[in-house]
Design an enzyme around this catalytic site. Structure first.
Site, PDB file in Angstrom:
ATOM      1  N   LYS A   1      -9.521  37.194  -9.963  1.00  0.00           N
ATOM      2  CA  LYS A   1      -9.015  35.751 -10.254  1.00  0.00           C
ATOM      3  C   LYS A   1      -7.444  35.926 -10.697  1.00  0.00           C
ATOM      4  O   LYS A   1      -6.906  35.247 -10.320  1.00  0.00           O
ATOM      5  CB  LYS A   1      -9.715  35.194 -11.559  1.00  0.00           C
TER       6      LYS A   1
ATOM      7  N   TYR B   1     -14.336  40.389 -11.422  1.00  0.00           N
ATOM      8  CA  TYR B   1     -14.244  38.944 -11.312  1.00  0.00           C
ATOM      9  C   TYR B   1     -12.824  38.670 -11.722  1.00  0.00           C
ATOM     10  O   TYR B   1     -12.099  38.054 -11.341  1.00  0.00           O
ATOM     11  CB  TYR B   1     -15.277  38.337 -11.907  1.00  0.00           C
TER      12      TYR B   1
HETATM   13  N1  LIG Z   1     -18.429  28.844 -13.427  1.00  0.00           N
HETATM   14  C1  LIG Z   1     -17.778  29.106 -14.488  1.00  0.00           C
HETATM   15  O1  LIG Z   1     -18.298  29.369 -15.622  1.00  0.00           O
HETATM   16  C2  LIG Z   1     -16.164  29.291 -14.443  1.00  0.00           C
HETATM   17  C3  LIG Z   1     -15.485  29.497 -15.573  1.00  0.00           C
HETATM   18  C4  LIG Z   1     -14.135  29.580 -15.416  1.00  0.00           C
HETATM   19  C5  LIG Z   1     -13.599  29.438 -14.281  1.00  0.00           C
HETATM   20  N2  LIG Z   1     -14.342  29.038 -13.226  1.00  0.00           N
HETATM   21  C6  LIG Z   1     -13.587  28.752 -11.745  1.00  0.00           C
HETATM   22  O2  LIG Z   1     -13.798  27.567 -11.328  1.00  0.00           O
HETATM   23  C7  LIG Z   1     -13.868  27.350 -10.183  1.00  0.00           C
HETATM   24  C8  LIG Z   1     -14.974  26.358  -9.771  1.00  0.00           C
HETATM   25  O3  LIG Z   1     -16.245  27.155 -10.287  1.00  0.00           O
HETATM   26  P1  LIG Z   1     -17.533  26.430  -9.992  1.00  0.00           P
HETATM   27  O4  LIG Z   1     -18.663  26.858 -11.143  1.00  0.00           O
HETATM   28  O5  LIG Z   1     -17.708  24.941  -9.636  1.00  0.00           O
HETATM   29  O6  LIG Z   1     -18.077  27.400  -8.713  1.00  0.00           O
HETATM   30  P2  LIG Z   1     -19.503  27.280  -7.804  1.00  0.00           P
HETATM   31  O7  LIG Z   1     -20.203  26.258  -8.334  1.00  0.00           O
HETATM   32  O8  LIG Z   1     -19.987  28.579  -7.673  1.00  0.00           O
HETATM   33  O9  LIG Z   1     -18.954  26.662  -6.433  1.00  0.00           O
HETATM   34  C9  LIG Z   1     -18.007  27.555  -5.747  1.00  0.00           C
HETATM   35  C10 LIG Z   1     -17.885  26.893  -4.231  1.00  0.00           C
HETATM   36  O10 LIG Z   1     -16.940  27.773  -3.770  1.00  0.00           O
HETATM   37  C11 LIG Z   1     -16.992  27.440  -2.355  1.00  0.00           C
HETATM   38  N3  LIG Z   1     -17.001  28.988  -1.544  1.00  0.00           N
HETATM   39  C12 LIG Z   1     -17.426  30.045  -1.788  1.00  0.00           C
HETATM   40  N4  LIG Z   1     -16.714  30.734  -0.774  1.00  0.00           N
HETATM   41  C13 LIG Z   1     -15.899  30.151  -0.293  1.00  0.00           C
HETATM   42  C14 LIG Z   1     -15.142  30.678   0.922  1.00  0.00           C
HETATM   43  N5  LIG Z   1     -14.959  31.808   1.357  1.00  0.00           N
HETATM   44  N6  LIG Z   1     -14.353  29.549   1.444  1.00  0.00           N
HETATM   45  C15 LIG Z   1     -14.254  28.476   0.910  1.00  0.00           C
HETATM   46  N7  LIG Z   1     -15.024  28.019  -0.040  1.00  0.00           N
HETATM   47  C16 LIG Z   1     -15.983  28.947  -0.599  1.00  0.00           C
HETATM   48  C17 LIG Z   1     -18.558  27.115  -2.138  1.00  0.00           C
HETATM   49  O11 LIG Z   1     -18.305  25.967  -1.549  1.00  0.00           O
HETATM   50  P3  LIG Z   1     -19.285  25.072  -0.436  1.00  0.00           P
HETATM   51  O12 LIG Z   1     -20.266  25.772  -0.492  1.00  0.00           O
HETATM   52  O13 LIG Z   1     -18.879  23.700  -0.743  1.00  0.00           O
HETATM   53  O14 LIG Z   1     -18.220  25.264   0.768  1.00  0.00           O
HETATM   54  C18 LIG Z   1     -19.102  27.011  -3.372  1.00  0.00           C
HETATM   55  O15 LIG Z   1     -19.957  25.821  -3.644  1.00  0.00           O
HETATM   56  C19 LIG Z   1     -13.570  28.730  -9.495  1.00  0.00           C
HETATM   57  O16 LIG Z   1     -12.449  28.880  -9.269  1.00  0.00           O
HETATM   58  C20 LIG Z   1     -14.349  29.551 -10.842  1.00  0.00           C
HETATM   59  O17 LIG Z   1     -13.881  30.839 -10.721  1.00  0.00           O
HETATM   60  C21 LIG Z   1     -15.843  29.039 -13.242  1.00  0.00           C
END
Ligand SMILES: NC(=O)c1ccc[n+]([C@@H]2O[C@H](COP(=O)([O-])OP(=O)(O)OC[C@H]3O[C@@H](n4cnc5c(N)ncnc54)[C@H](OP(=O)(O)O)[C@@H]3O)[C@@H](O)[C@H]2O)c1
Length: 287
Positions: free
Chosen positions: A131, A127
């Site tokens: 990223k 992961y």
């Molecule tokens: N979760 C954590 O703890 C964490 C920590 C650090 C950084 N981040 C970063 O923060 C960002 C948001 O995280 P989050 O926790 O909000 O993620 P999340 O709840 O898993 O949501 C990710 C969204 O990405 C969309 N997605 C997945 N595959 C896709 C594709 N092929 N094309 C277009 N859209 C796609 C889906 O959206 P739809 O179903 O709406 O299409 C999904 O709802 C990410 O970049 C993640 O790496 C997260």
């Protein structure tokens, strides 16, 4: 009126962003789900962005299953690496600003002080590596970008806080690692930061996490204490956790981020300060 495209609108951060902008009369938000525009598909991204001609693209999409990325490295590379690359190419073509979200997991976690933006990354998981590839593409392919590294995110979706609350309904004790230290961060706080930065021209790489640091175990204890839950938190090591969950990915031990860039731009742009992790989790649980 700024036309703002939001990818990943159904994810934790995507939902928080849509909520954050509700009262911004100067912004028109356009949600684009993965069905409409899979970000790893260059043609789909170029066609959709040419049609919409946005002023800003906020990329909340990602493949965020850290353990899943170990098994599906190709998919991780496509969504977390090629996806932001495509959005960066599109942003450069249309002249849009690009806000891209990255992670504390680009670091190896072996340091003994908070990481600043200029520290060398060294991801220890598939992961984190995927990223980091995404970050590098964004930095090299478009000019008007904001990369925000956040961490331990919780919002409206599946996350650690909800897992702990759910577990406490059926267990009187839970085992949680206490040797991983980081910055639990609410999606609402990151959405405020995005809203602030996107209206500036202070492009670059930022650390955007709630202030302070804690371990997963202490975070779980704080969640239970705020909710008045009696469940006991057993502190375990990452090694013990991996024995119980052999398919889990390596995670950094100390991935606390310092928002040095935000403090450096403060004199020019008035500054922006994230809430402390303690304030943020209290607000989240109140709702
Ligand atoms: N979760 C954590 O703890 C964490 C920590 C650090 C950084 N981040 C970063 O923060 C960002 C948001 O995280 P989050 O926790 O909000 O993620 P999340 O709840 O898993 O949501 C990710 C969204 O990405 C969309 N997605 C997945 N595959 C896709 C594709 N092929 N094309 C277009 N859209 C796609 C889906 O959206 P739809 O179903 O709406 O299409 C999904 O709802 C990410 O970049 C993640 O790496 C997260």
């Amino acid at each position: 009126m700024r036309k703002i495209v939001v990818t990943g609108p159904n994810g934790q951060l995507g939902k928080a962003v849509l909520k954050e902008y509700k009262n911004d009369a100067d912004a028109e938000l356009i949600s684009i789900s993965h069905r409409e525009m899979p970000i790893e598909d260059l043609d789909a991204v170029l066609n959709k962005t040419a049609e919409l001609d946005p002023d800003v693209i906020i990329n909340c999409a990602g493949y965020t299953d850290v353990d899943g990325c170990e098994k599906n490295t190709h998919l991780a590379g496509r969504i977390n690496g090629i996806g932001p690359r495509n959005l960066a190419i599109a942003a450069q073509k249309t002249g849009a600003k690009l806000v891209h979200i990255s992670t504390d997991y680009v670091f190896d976690g072996c340091g003994d002080r908070p990481y600043v933006e200029s520290d060398a990354p060294g991801p220890v998981s598939a992961y984190g590596r995927s990223k980091l590839v995404g970050e590098k593409y964004v930095e090299s392919l478009c000019q008007k970008y904001f990369i925000i590294r956040t961490a331990w995110l919780y919002g409206d979706g599946e996350n650690f806080v909800r897992s702990m609350l759910r577990l406490s309904e059926s267990h009187d004790q839970v085992s949680v690692v206490d040797d991983q230290i980081g910055c639990p961060t609410s999606a609402a706080e990151v959405a405020k930061l995005i809203h602030y930065l996107e209206q500036t021209e202070q492009y670059g790489l930022y650390h955007g996490v709630c202030r302070g640091e804690t371990s997963w175990a202490d975070f779980a204890e704080r969640i239970f204490s705020i909710k008045g839950i009696k469940a006991k938190v057993n502190h375990i090591s990452s090694e013990e956790y991996v024995k119980m969950n052999p398919d889990s990915a390596n995670r950094p031990h100390y991935s606390v981020l310092e928002d040095q860039m935000l403090s450096l731009i403060a004199p020019e742009d008035g500054g922006f300060q994230m809430a402390t992790w303690q304030e943020a989790i209290k607000n989240y649980l109140k709702k």
